[in-house]
Design a protein around this motif. Structure first.
Motif, PDB file in Angstrom:
ATOM      1  N   ALA A  55       0.849  -1.200   0.000  1.00  0.00           N
ATOM      2  CA  ALA A  55       0.000   0.000   0.000  1.00  0.00           C
ATOM      3  C   ALA A  55       0.879   1.242   0.000  1.00  0.00           C
ATOM      4  O   ALA A  55       1.985   1.218   0.538  1.00  0.00           O
ATOM      5  CB  ALA A  55      -0.900   0.004   1.223  1.00  0.00           C
ATOM      6  N   PRO A  56       0.414   2.348  -0.611  1.00  0.00           N
ATOM      7  CA  PRO A  56       1.215   3.574  -0.563  1.00  0.00           C
ATOM      8  C   PRO A  56       1.322   4.086   0.868  1.00  0.00           C
ATOM      9  O   PRO A  56       0.340   4.063   1.607  1.00  0.00           O
ATOM     10  CB  PRO A  56       0.447   4.556  -1.450  1.00  0.00           C
ATOM     11  N   ALA A  96       6.212  10.690   3.118  1.00  0.00           N
ATOM     12  CA  ALA A  96       6.235   9.709   4.204  1.00  0.00           C
ATOM     13  C   ALA A  96       6.705   8.348   3.709  1.00  0.00           C
ATOM     14  O   ALA A  96       6.568   8.021   2.530  1.00  0.00           O
ATOM     15  CB  ALA A  96       4.843   9.596   4.815  1.00  0.00           C
ATOM     16  N   GLY A  97       7.272   7.581   4.626  1.00  0.00           N
ATOM     17  CA  GLY A  97       7.738   6.241   4.289  1.00  0.00           C
ATOM     18  C   GLY A  97       8.525   5.641   5.434  1.00  0.00           C
ATOM     19  O   GLY A  97       8.550   6.187   6.540  1.00  0.00           O
ATOM     20  N   THR A  98       9.180   4.527   5.152  1.00  0.00           N
ATOM     21  CA  THR A  98      10.009   3.845   6.142  1.00  0.00           C
ATOM     22  C   THR A  98      11.447   3.821   5.639  1.00  0.00           C
ATOM     23  O   THR A  98      11.685   3.420   4.497  1.00  0.00           O
ATOM     24  CB  THR A  98       9.527   2.384   6.329  1.00  0.00           C
ATOM     25  N   VAL A  99      12.389   4.245   6.484  1.00  0.00           N
ATOM     26  CA  VAL A  99      13.803   4.187   6.110  1.00  0.00           C
ATOM     27  C   VAL A  99      14.219   2.717   6.118  1.00  0.00           C
ATOM     28  O   VAL A  99      14.001   2.011   7.106  1.00  0.00           O
ATOM     29  CB  VAL A  99      14.667   5.007   7.099  1.00  0.00           C
ATOM     30  N   VAL A 100      14.773   2.243   4.993  1.00  0.00           N
ATOM     31  CA  VAL A 100      15.179   0.834   4.933  1.00  0.00           C
ATOM     32  C   VAL A 100      16.697   0.687   4.924  1.00  0.00           C
ATOM     33  O   VAL A 100      17.217  -0.411   5.103  1.00  0.00           O
ATOM     34  CB  VAL A 100      14.566   0.100   3.714  1.00  0.00           C
ATOM     35  N   LEU A 101      17.410   1.803   4.716  1.00  0.00           N
ATOM     36  CA  LEU A 101      18.874   1.764   4.744  1.00  0.00           C
ATOM     37  C   LEU A 101      19.381   3.144   5.126  1.00  0.00           C
ATOM     38  O   LEU A 101      18.870   4.149   4.625  1.00  0.00           O
ATOM     39  CB  LEU A 101      19.418   1.337   3.374  1.00  0.00           C
ATOM     40  N   HIS A 109       8.511   3.980   0.136  1.00  0.00           N
ATOM     41  CA  HIS A 109       7.269   4.768   0.190  1.00  0.00           C
ATOM     42  C   HIS A 109       6.038   3.904  -0.056  1.00  0.00           C
ATOM     43  O   HIS A 109       4.926   4.417  -0.136  1.00  0.00           O
ATOM     44  CB  HIS A 109       7.312   5.892  -0.850  1.00  0.00           C
ATOM     45  N   GLY A 110       6.232   2.588  -0.209  1.00  0.00           N
ATOM     46  CA  GLY A 110       5.104   1.695  -0.475  1.00  0.00           C
ATOM     47  C   GLY A 110       4.797   1.604  -1.958  1.00  0.00           C
ATOM     48  O   GLY A 110       5.244   2.431  -2.752  1.00  0.00           O
TER      49      GLY A 110
END
Ligand code: ZN
Length: 419
Positions: free
Chosen positions: A263-264, A317-322, A337-338
């Protein structure tokens, strides 16, 4: 009365309806329209009450073994008039069943379709049913389908959105074999696919399938794009690049980039991740030749030259993965960011984010530097869709982030005014 007729006539000449292009000179110019998703030969034949073979003859530039190409102009017979209705595929039930389901006598149904009897088999022939809709031949199970660009352009993220008959549909789709990532809410769906800057374009097939329904396909036109050419001379350390370290870094990141969060995660238009820019020194897609060699690679992101220490922000918005130093990319931050959309920030002198962290637009990610394989202070910003680098500037300019969210019926804050 004559006055009214004149208005009607003028209206029919200049009002553009059903995607038809108003002809300037109706006497010499046959009417034409730009092909939309669902404008198959069968749908156009039913909509304009013409023979599909006649349409194909008028459009010999199109391959008659394929459906008409989305985004290209198609010529219609001079007397073509659009009528509303529905196209029923034989898979949806035969003529007698279709007539019964729509409370029509089989004989009326046969007459509407130019058949002498409802009891003669008419295999594979789509049926016409009176209705108020625009006659289209969409993927079975789909009630609407929109594409973000017609024709499409190579090196960009492309959006698809629409609605289905059932809730929470499973949609599988590919463009030229490239998988498309989808999100669904209720009976709405939105998907995104990216093609790289070396993608050859042409008229690739868009294949879509809703649940267990039969697959559907239609070609989608791509336009050529002008690319910049850059000759770079590498000396010293940059020329002695450790190929193995470079390949290992790329393989590791590829594994990250191809994980799809379904999902975004964004809820607003993407902002530019840096405010104090001296200049854009390299655009996405610029063809590159190193030390006089062939143009075998292209620039995968946008380079913003800026003073060392200039803050770099999350664009959405999003999740830091590195968030760590890398060999080629130097101080690096990558955000998921999905929906298969990732963004990266490289050559940072300082990293102020941590892997696993959730970020909001405007959150500090790091500071501009010249770490990794870099020749001066700059931010390299890249954007990926399904593991393919796409043009971040085009993503912003088209506001694809909000276009996709609107497809899911979700709110999206427009781009904040910059400068
Ligand atoms: Zn760069």
């Amino acid at each position: 009365m004559r006055f009214c007729l004149l208005i009607l006539l003028l209206g029919s000449l200049f009002v553009i309806s059903d995607g038809r292009v108003a002809a300037q000179d109706t006497a010499s110019q046959p009417p034409a329209m730009v092909v939309q998703p669902g404008d198959t030969w069968a749908a156009l034949a039913l909509r304009f009450s013409v023979d599909a073979a006649e349409l194909q003859q008028l459009n010999s530039h199109m391959n008659r073994r394929r459906e008409p190409t989305i985004g290209r102009a198609i010529t219609l017979p001079p007397d073509a008039n659009s009528r509303p209705g529905l196209l029923i595929r034989s898979g949806d039930g035969g003529l007698v069943q279709t007539a019964a389901a729509n409370r029509l006598s089989p004989w009326t149904m046969a007459a509407l379709n130019g058949l002498a009897s409802p009891y003669r088999p008419s295999f594979h022939r789509p049926l016409y049913l009176p209705a108020d809709d625009l006659i289209r031949d969409l993927p079975p199970g789909m009630t609407s389908l929109e594409l973000s660009m017609m024709p499409a352009v190579t090196g960009q993220a492309l959006g698809l959105r629409g609605t289905t008959r059932t809730e929470q549909p499973t949609i599988t789709a590919q463009l030229d074999g490239l998988p498309i990532a989808f999100a669904t809410t209720g009976n709405r769906f939105a998907g995104v696919v990216g093609t790289g800057a070396f993608y050859t374009g042409g008229e690739p097939e868009l294949v879509m399938r809703v649940g267990d329904n039969p697959a559907w396909s239609q070609p989608w036109a791509f336009d050529e794009r002008e690319w910049e050419y850059q000759e770079l001379t590498l000396t010293g350390e940059a020329a002695q690049i450790d190929q193995q370290a470079r390949d290992e870094e790329r393989a590791r990141l590829r594994e990250l980039w191809t994980k799809i969060t379904p999902a975004p995660l964004w809820d607003a238009a993407f902002q530019t991740p840096i405010a104090d820019v001296l200049q854009v020194t390299a655009n996405y897609g610029a063809r590159r030749s190193y030390n006089g060699g062939p143009y075998l690679s292209y620039h995968e992101g946008v380079d913003f030259s800026a003073y060392g220490g200039t803050p770099v922000f999350a664009p959405a918005a999003g999740t830091v993965v590195l968030a760590e130093p890398l060999y080629v990319r130097g101080g690096a931050v990558i955000i998921d960011h999905g929906l298969g959309i990732y963004s990266g920030y490289y050559h940072l002198s300082a990293v102020h984010a941590t892997a696993g962290q959730t970020v909001r637009p405007g959150d500090l990610l790091g500071e501009v530097g010249t770490t990794g394989l870099s020749t001066g202070n700059h931010l390299h910003w890249d954007l990926l869709s399904n593991g393919i680098w796409v043009d971040a500037a085009a993503w912003q300019a088209q506001d694809l982030a909000c276009w996709l969210l609107a497809g899911l019926g979700a709110e999206c804050s427009p781009a904040a005014a910059t400068e």
